[in-house]
Design a protein around this motif. Structure first.
Motif, short mmCIF file in Angstrom:
data_model
loop_
_atom_site.label_atom_id
_atom_site.label_comp_id
_atom_site.label_asym_id
_atom_site.label_seq_id
_atom_site.Cartn_x
_atom_site.Cartn_y
_atom_site.Cartn_z
N UNK A 212 -17.26 -8.94 -42.06
CA UNK A 212 -16.95 -8.08 -40.83
C UNK A 212 -17.92 -6.98 -41.86
N UNK A 213 -18.70 -6.74 -39.95
CA UNK A 213 -20.33 -6.55 -40.32
C UNK A 213 -21.64 -6.90 -40.49
N UNK A 214 -21.12 -7.95 -40.43
CA UNK A 214 -22.08 -9.34 -40.94
C UNK A 214 -22.19 -10.40 -39.87
N UNK A 215 -23.55 -9.93 -39.10
CA UNK A 215 -23.84 -11.80 -38.54
C UNK A 215 -22.96 -11.45 -37.11
N UNK A 216 -22.00 -11.30 -37.28
CA UNK A 216 -21.39 -10.91 -35.81
C UNK A 216 -20.30 -11.25 -35.30
N UNK A 217 -19.17 -12.19 -34.58
CA UNK A 217 -18.52 -13.26 -34.83
C UNK A 217 -18.66 -14.99 -35.27
N UNK A 218 -17.85 -15.44 -35.65
CA UNK A 218 -17.75 -16.10 -36.93
C UNK A 218 -18.50 -17.75 -35.97
N UNK A 219 -19.32 -18.15 -36.75
CA UNK A 219 -19.94 -19.52 -35.69
C UNK A 219 -18.88 -20.44 -35.29
N UNK A 220 -18.71 -21.44 -34.32
CA UNK A 220 -17.93 -22.13 -33.74
C UNK A 220 -18.11 -23.50 -35.56
N UNK A 221 -17.57 -24.43 -35.47
CA UNK A 221 -17.75 -25.36 -36.93
C UNK A 221 -18.28 -26.38 -36.32
N UNK A 222 -19.34 -26.82 -37.05
CA UNK A 222 -19.31 -28.04 -36.15
C UNK A 222 -19.43 -29.62 -36.32
N UNK A 223 -18.98 -29.84 -37.84
CA UNK A 223 -17.72 -30.92 -38.61
C UNK A 223 -16.52 -30.39 -38.94
N UNK A 224 -16.03 -29.91 -39.09
CA UNK A 224 -14.76 -29.55 -40.21
C UNK A 224 -13.75 -29.21 -39.40
N UNK A 225 -12.91 -30.42 -39.67
CA UNK A 225 -11.88 -30.59 -38.75
C UNK A 225 -11.98 -31.24 -37.42
N UNK A 226 -13.18 -31.81 -36.42
CA UNK A 226 -14.10 -32.13 -35.98
C UNK A 226 -13.67 -33.79 -35.66
N UNK A 232 -22.26 -31.89 -32.78
CA UNK A 232 -22.95 -31.13 -31.65
C UNK A 232 -25.06 -31.21 -31.51
N UNK A 233 -25.28 -32.16 -32.76
CA UNK A 233 -26.97 -31.80 -33.08
C UNK A 233 -27.48 -33.36 -32.21
N UNK A 234 -26.41 -34.46 -32.28
CA UNK A 234 -26.57 -35.87 -32.35
C UNK A 234 -25.98 -36.47 -31.62
N UNK A 235 -24.40 -36.19 -31.01
CA UNK A 235 -23.69 -37.18 -30.64
C UNK A 235 -22.94 -37.85 -31.28
N UNK A 236 -23.18 -38.56 -32.36
CA UNK A 236 -22.20 -39.58 -33.30
C UNK A 236 -20.88 -38.64 -33.64
N UNK A 237 -19.91 -39.87 -33.08
CA UNK A 237 -18.21 -39.43 -34.10
C UNK A 237 -18.19 -38.82 -34.85
N UNK A 238 -17.82 -37.67 -35.50
CA UNK A 238 -17.79 -36.79 -37.15
C UNK A 238 -17.07 -38.02 -37.71
N UNK A 239 -17.24 -38.20 -38.65
CA UNK A 239 -16.27 -39.02 -39.96
C UNK A 239 -15.73 -38.20 -40.44
N UNK A 248 -10.49 -34.66 -51.55
CA UNK A 248 -10.82 -33.43 -50.12
C UNK A 248 -11.38 -34.47 -49.51
N UNK A 249 -10.31 -33.87 -48.12
CA UNK A 249 -11.38 -34.82 -46.97
C UNK A 249 -12.66 -33.83 -46.20
N UNK A 250 -13.62 -34.70 -46.17
CA UNK A 250 -15.04 -34.44 -45.99
C UNK A 250 -15.17 -34.74 -44.93
N UNK A 251 -15.75 -34.30 -44.45
CA UNK A 251 -15.73 -34.12 -42.84
C UNK A 251 -17.82 -34.19 -41.91
N UNK A 252 -18.53 -35.08 -42.27
CA UNK A 252 -20.02 -35.81 -41.88
C UNK A 252 -20.37 -36.20 -40.60
N UNK A 253 -21.17 -36.10 -40.11
CA UNK A 253 -21.88 -36.89 -39.82
C UNK A 253 -22.89 -37.97 -39.59
#
Length: 258
Positions: A212-226, A232-239, A248-253
């Motif tokens: 709260x008070x920093x940076x506005x609304x939380x940004x949409x996640x790029x890879x986590x849980x996707x 969103x950067x190159x279109x390759x399916x996230x693994x 721990x489950x690691x999400x990455x492009x």
């Protein structure tokens, strides 16, 4: 598991609602000594929360996977069953309830003027969200961790090591590595000091933006849980792949991180 930004928001809510007030009742019995004492400070430290009370007592809690602090008005219905409550602090106009936490301990506050990480929690690295965050100290701790026995230290594992830097969890591990276009399995020895520092700086920026008070609304996640969705950067399916000793489950492009 709640990450550092979640703990900071919980601390802010507790401080705003019950900070400076006197505990009228505390349970279970192990916490009864808090009754009649004023809550003087609420300090988030990484994924830990320290509540300091008059008489040099500290309530240390760690949420682990499912823990959460709730605040209620007297008589208000709780959102979770009472049998999940692990600590209850009653004030004149509020009730603070800790549900499902795994670590709850009442400690003597032997170093009231010392930072928590060097006083009550000396095993923790610098807090990623602290005002005086020292990224150079974190880089030094990464280099020290590289010398431990075992396989080469991967940057994804280093980010989750609370002894290196406190507060980063799986979400911001994945998101900061995506932001920096780094493969999570890259050995830290392959990164120079400025590159390491920028990874931690990226995690700090993302987590600050969620407060709260920093940076506005939380940004949409790029890879986590996707997993399986397009990057969103190159279109390759996230693994998604298990990483580290706790799998721990690691999400990455695989298209733009490497």
């Amino acid at each position: 598991m709640p990450e550092g930004d979640t703990i900071w928001r919980a601390a802010a809510a507790l401080c705003n609602r019950v900070g400076g007030k006197v505990v009228r009742e505390a349970r279970p019995g192990a916490l009864a000594r808090l009754a009649g004492r004023r809550l003087t400070a609420v300090e988030p430290t990484g994924k830990h929360l320290l509540m300091r009370f008059e008489g040099r007592l500290v309530l240390h809690t760690h949420m682990r996977m499912r823990g959460s602090w709730h605040l209620y008005s007297p008589g208000q219905r709780w959102r979770l069953p009472a049998n999940q409550a692990r600590a209850v602090l009653r004030f004149d106009d509020s009730v603070a309830v800790l549900f499902n936490a795994q670590v709850i301990e009442l400690l003597p506050d032997l170093t009231p003027q010392a930072p928590a990480a060097t006083g009550l929690l000396p095993h923790l690295g610098p807090d990623i969200l602290a005002d005086d965050f020292d990224v150079d100290a974190v880089v030094t701790r990464v280099r020290e961790a590289e010398a431990r026995p075992g396989a080469p230290l991967a940057i994804g594992d280093a980010l989750l090591d609370q002894r290196v830097c406190a507060g980063i969890g799986n979400i911001y591990k994945c998101e900061s590595l995506w932001l920096r276009r780094l493969d999570p399995w890259t050995p830290t020895v392959h990164l120079d000091d400025p590159a390491l520092a920028e990874v931690y700086a990226a995690a700090r920026r993302l987590m600050k933006a969620a407060l709260p008070g920093f940076g506005g609304p939380r940004q949409q996640r790029a890879v986590h849980a996707r997993g399986g969705r397009p990057c969103p950067r190159c279109g390759t399916p996230v693994r998604v792949r298990a990483q580290g000793p706790h799998a721990r489950l690691t999400y990455h492009c695989p298209g733009c991180q490497g």
